[in-house]
Design a protein around this motif. Structure first.
Motif, PDB file in Angstrom:
ATOM      1  N   UNK A   1       0.825  -1.205   0.000  1.00  0.00           N
ATOM      2  CA  UNK A   1       0.000   0.000   0.000  1.00  0.00           C
ATOM      3  C   UNK A   1       0.862   1.258   0.000  1.00  0.00           C
ATOM      4  N   UNK A   2       1.919   1.251   0.791  1.00  0.00           N
ATOM      5  CA  UNK A   2       2.760   2.437   0.960  1.00  0.00           C
ATOM      6  C   UNK A   2       3.437   2.842  -0.347  1.00  0.00           C
ATOM      7  N   UNK A   3       3.931   1.868  -1.093  1.00  0.00           N
ATOM      8  CA  UNK A   3       4.639   2.164  -2.340  1.00  0.00           C
ATOM      9  C   UNK A   3       3.774   1.939  -3.579  1.00  0.00           C
ATOM     10  N   UNK A   4       2.534   1.480  -3.396  1.00  0.00           N
ATOM     11  CA  UNK A   4       1.663   1.253  -4.548  1.00  0.00           C
ATOM     12  C   UNK A   4       2.143   0.125  -5.428  1.00  0.00           C
ATOM     13  N   UNK A   5       2.764  -0.874  -4.837  1.00  0.00           N
ATOM     14  CA  UNK A   5       3.309  -1.996  -5.602  1.00  0.00           C
ATOM     15  C   UNK A   5       2.528  -3.269  -5.303  1.00  0.00           C
ATOM     16  N   UNK A   6       2.682  -4.239  -6.197  1.00  0.00           N
ATOM     17  CA  UNK A   6       2.004  -5.505  -5.983  1.00  0.00           C
ATOM     18  C   UNK A   6       2.601  -6.223  -4.782  1.00  0.00           C
ATOM     19  N   UNK A   7       1.802  -6.970  -4.046  1.00  0.00           N
ATOM     20  CA  UNK A   7       2.330  -7.718  -2.895  1.00  0.00           C
ATOM     21  C   UNK A   7       3.410  -8.703  -3.322  1.00  0.00           C
ATOM     22  N   UNK A   8       4.424  -8.835  -2.498  1.00  0.00           N
ATOM     23  CA  UNK A   8       5.491  -9.798  -2.757  1.00  0.00           C
ATOM     24  C   UNK A   8       5.159 -11.183  -2.216  1.00  0.00           C
ATOM     25  N   UNK A   9       4.184 -11.240  -1.327  1.00  0.00           N
ATOM     26  CA  UNK A   9       3.715 -12.531  -0.790  1.00  0.00           C
ATOM     27  C   UNK A   9       2.238 -12.650  -1.146  1.00  0.00           C
ATOM     28  N   UNK A  10       1.907 -13.134  -2.330  1.00  0.00           N
ATOM     29  CA  UNK A  10       0.495 -13.262  -2.704  1.00  0.00           C
ATOM     30  C   UNK A  10      -0.170 -14.404  -1.958  1.00  0.00           C
ATOM     31  N   UNK A  11      -1.457 -14.315  -1.710  1.00  0.00           N
ATOM     32  CA  UNK A  11      -2.160 -15.401  -1.003  1.00  0.00           C
ATOM     33  C   UNK A  11      -2.062 -16.745  -1.715  1.00  0.00           C
ATOM     34  N   UNK A  12      -1.789 -16.738  -3.021  1.00  0.00           N
ATOM     35  CA  UNK A  12      -1.750 -17.984  -3.783  1.00  0.00           C
ATOM     36  C   UNK A  12      -0.599 -18.899  -3.384  1.00  0.00           C
ATOM     37  N   UNK A  13       0.421 -18.379  -2.705  1.00  0.00           N
ATOM     38  CA  UNK A  13       1.549 -19.219  -2.307  1.00  0.00           C
ATOM     39  C   UNK A  13       1.478 -19.582  -0.830  1.00  0.00           C
TER      40      UNK A  13
END
Length: 631
Positions: free
Chosen positions: A395-407
């Motif tokens: 949220x802070x940097x507006x980037x995609x999560x590095x730990x997605x729920x899919x893993x």
């Protein structure tokens, strides 16, 4: 008309009208007495192989071709008996084997090529008929011994069956996946057993100050720890507090000890103390006692030294994962996002290297890598802490999560009633106060925050994915996703326990959690601000701007509640980002009365927070720039 197999063939003839070709109804006549067919006599006669059917044509008589005949039924019955016998043997073995032998048997059943062979081996062993010949593959392959690590039936099934496992590597538990050839590397049982010993050692002299070289003042260390565990730990839950203190109070292990401390290390302690410095005004909490901008820098430098000089980044440990995550969030609070992003990446990669994101219950395939309840809980707490840090960075940097729920397959941590019932008290430089003392509910709150993080991951991936920036998603697709996430947010709020609803004097972590909830509302509807009333896919009565304004106003209200309850000198730096986002919406609504009030309060709050967090000072500069630009 179908032939009646109960009468002689000559008694029934098809009646067909020669003119129309239509079949006529049979003549009405008294039913003849059925004749019993002597099948044995027919089969023994010379023309038993051929008979005349009801239509007077020769046919071949094959008793096995007709599944109504008892010859075929007999084969089916024999097959079922064999199968039932096999299953009964396997089930009885599972019921009768000792607890330590059952897992081995189950693995053999799951990886075998023939259940019959496994059953035969079991019966043979029970009857003492197993052959001693090493060349007898049928028995040796499926031998069910007391060993907890049975041999795989074949190399082929081993290649296809080993899809991943947790294993010990230089004293650390690591995850190795099925495509890695390292999965076949044997473990050094003697070395790992030595490294995992947990023999207690004598409490060290000056245990409290033995973990850091920055200060020899135990009062300062205790003060900073209290600050951290009162205000930061309760929101960013990333370690097991009781396990940490158990090792911390023993002191740093002597160099010659065989025990490797699992839940407390000098790196982790210095990272915690660096964070604690941001919640106090004591001069000793600053590298330069006269400059509040240097708060925690001396402990942070010590943590970095330990990280590099001891090559801690090369040795996967739970405490290192925790320390790197805490170092990352501190760097964000100091306005050094690039450095913090790197630390967070190191933490998350190490967490995945250790398999913290996976359910260890299905990965511990041997006793050497088995985890006790304490380690299992520590792994889960640490991972879901990383999951929260990741969503904050996203949220802070507006980037995609590095730990997605899919893993993620690891279950969430348990809530221990005794621990959550511990009394939480606000803590200041004057000590603990009894005002607003209440049950801590640390884990219960953390579980609710993890639910918001899961929603945040989907929100950021769909609406803020840089890959899709130039692609039109379609209004209906956007509306469908918005409806889905909005429903999940409302379900979260509806299912929230009553004791976790926001109110004045509530836990600092609860108030911050509700700010995060409102932040997600802003992020959900902000992409729809680009539409006007004519082009918006939303119903006419739904205004994205109004919903964003309501969420921003609620954040400002929660911030005022926090200030009245605990003051803003002790607050997590994530609140700076949340307040910044709310103030941006307030600027959008100027010169409205409520917007002017909330932006005025927001600036005052940021000025107060800026004494402890440098990022608040930069936020004030950004808001000032935006106000001048869009006035």
């Amino acid at each position: 008309m179908a032939p009646d197999t109960g009468t002689a063939a000559t008694d029934v003839k098809p009646l067909v009208d020669g003119t129309t070709g239509q079949q006529q109804p049979p003549l009405q006549k008294s039913a003849p007495k059925p004749r019993t067919r002597n099948r044995k006599k027919e089969e023994s006669s010379e023309d038993g192989a051929k008979r005349r059917c009801v239509y007077f044509t020769d046919c071949v008589y094959d008793p096995n071709s007709d599944h109504r005949r008892k010859g075929v039924y007999k084969k089916d019955i024999d097959s079922l008996k064999t199968r039932n016998s096999t299953l009964q043997t396997l089930i009885e073995a599972i019921l009768n084997y000792s607890e330590e032998d059952v897992p081995a048997l189950v693995r053999q059943i799951r990886t075998c090529e023939s259940l019959d062979d496994v059953a035969e081996a079991i019966v043979a062993k029970e009857q003492g008929l197993e052959e001693e010949d090493d060349d007898d593959d049928a028995v040796s392959t499926y031998d069910v011994s007391a060993s907890a690590t049975p041999c795989a039936p074949t190399f082929e099934t081993q290649l296809s069956g080993r899809m991943g496992e947790l294993r010990l590597d230089d004293g650390s538990v690591r995850y190795i996946g099925g495509t890695s050839n390292l999965i076949f590397l044997g473990e050094d049982g003697g070395a790992t057993a030595m490294q995992r010993q947990s023999d207690q050692y004598q409490q060290q002299e000056d245990p409290i100050t033995s973990w850091t070289e920055v200060t020899s003042d135990p009062d300062l260390v205790v003060h900073l720890l209290n600050m951290y565990f009162t205000f930061h730990y309760t929101y960013f839950l990333t370690l097991n507090k009781s396990l940490f203190y158990r090792d911390f109070l023993l002191g740093k292990p002597p160099p010659d000890t065989r025990r490797k401390t699992e839940y407390c290390t000098p790196l982790l302690v210095n990272a915690i103390l660096a964070l604690g410095c941001h919640f106090t005004s004591l001069p000793d909490a600053r590298e330069n006692p006269k400059d509040s901008a240097t708060a925690g820098d001396h402990f942070s430098k010590e943590a970095k030294r330990l990280l590099m000089e001891n090559d801690e980044h090369e040795k996967p440990k739970i405490t290192t994962v925790q320390a790197l995550a805490l170092m990352s969030v501190r760097e964000a609070g100091c306005g050094r996002e690039a450095k913090g992003w790197v630390y967070s990446g190191m933490s998350f990669r190490m967490a995945c290297d250790m398999g913290l994101n996976l359910d260890s219950g299905v990965l511990t395939s041997n006793n050497k890598s088995s985890l006790d309840d304490e380690e299992e809980d520590a792994r889960r707490i640490t991972f879901w802490g990383c999951f929260l840090f990741d969503k904050c960075w996203s949220n802070y940097l507006g980037r995609l999560p590095q730990i997605p729920p899919s893993i993620v397959t690891v279950p969430k941590f348990d809530v221990f009633p005794a621990e959550d019932a511990d009394i939480w008290r606000p803590y200041t430089d004057s000590g603990f106060t009894q005002a607003h003392a209440q049950p801590a509910r640390t884990r219960a709150v953390a579980l609710q925050i993890s639910g918001l993080c899961e929603i945040s991951a989907d929100l950021m991936t769909f609406f803020y994915n840089p890959i899709d920036m130039d692609k039109a998603k379609g209004k209906q697709a956007e509306l469908k996703k918005l409806s889905e996430i909005h429903t999940r947010l409302e379900a979260w709020r509806k299912n929230l326990p009553k004791e976790l609803e926001p109110r004045e004097g509530h836990l600092s972590s609860v108030l911050t959690m509700h700010m995060f909830f409102q932040l997600l509302y802003i992020h959900l509807f902000r992409p729809f601000l680009k539409y006007n009333q004519a082009t918006s896919p939303l119903p006419a009565h739904v205004s994205p701007r109004k919903l964003c304004t309501q969420a921003a106003a609620m954040i400002s209200k929660l911030m005022r509640l926090y200030k009245r309850s605990h003051g803003l000198r002790q607050i997590c730096n994530i609140a700076v980002y949340i307040l910044h986002t709310a103030c941006t919406i307030h600027l959008l609504n100027l010169p409205e009365k409520n917007a002017r009030r909330d932006i005025t309060h927001g600036v005052k709050h940021l000025e107060e927070i800026a004494e402890g967090w440098l990022c608040a000072r930069r936020t004030l500069a950004i808001l000032s720039h935006l106000a001048r630009k869009w006035k």
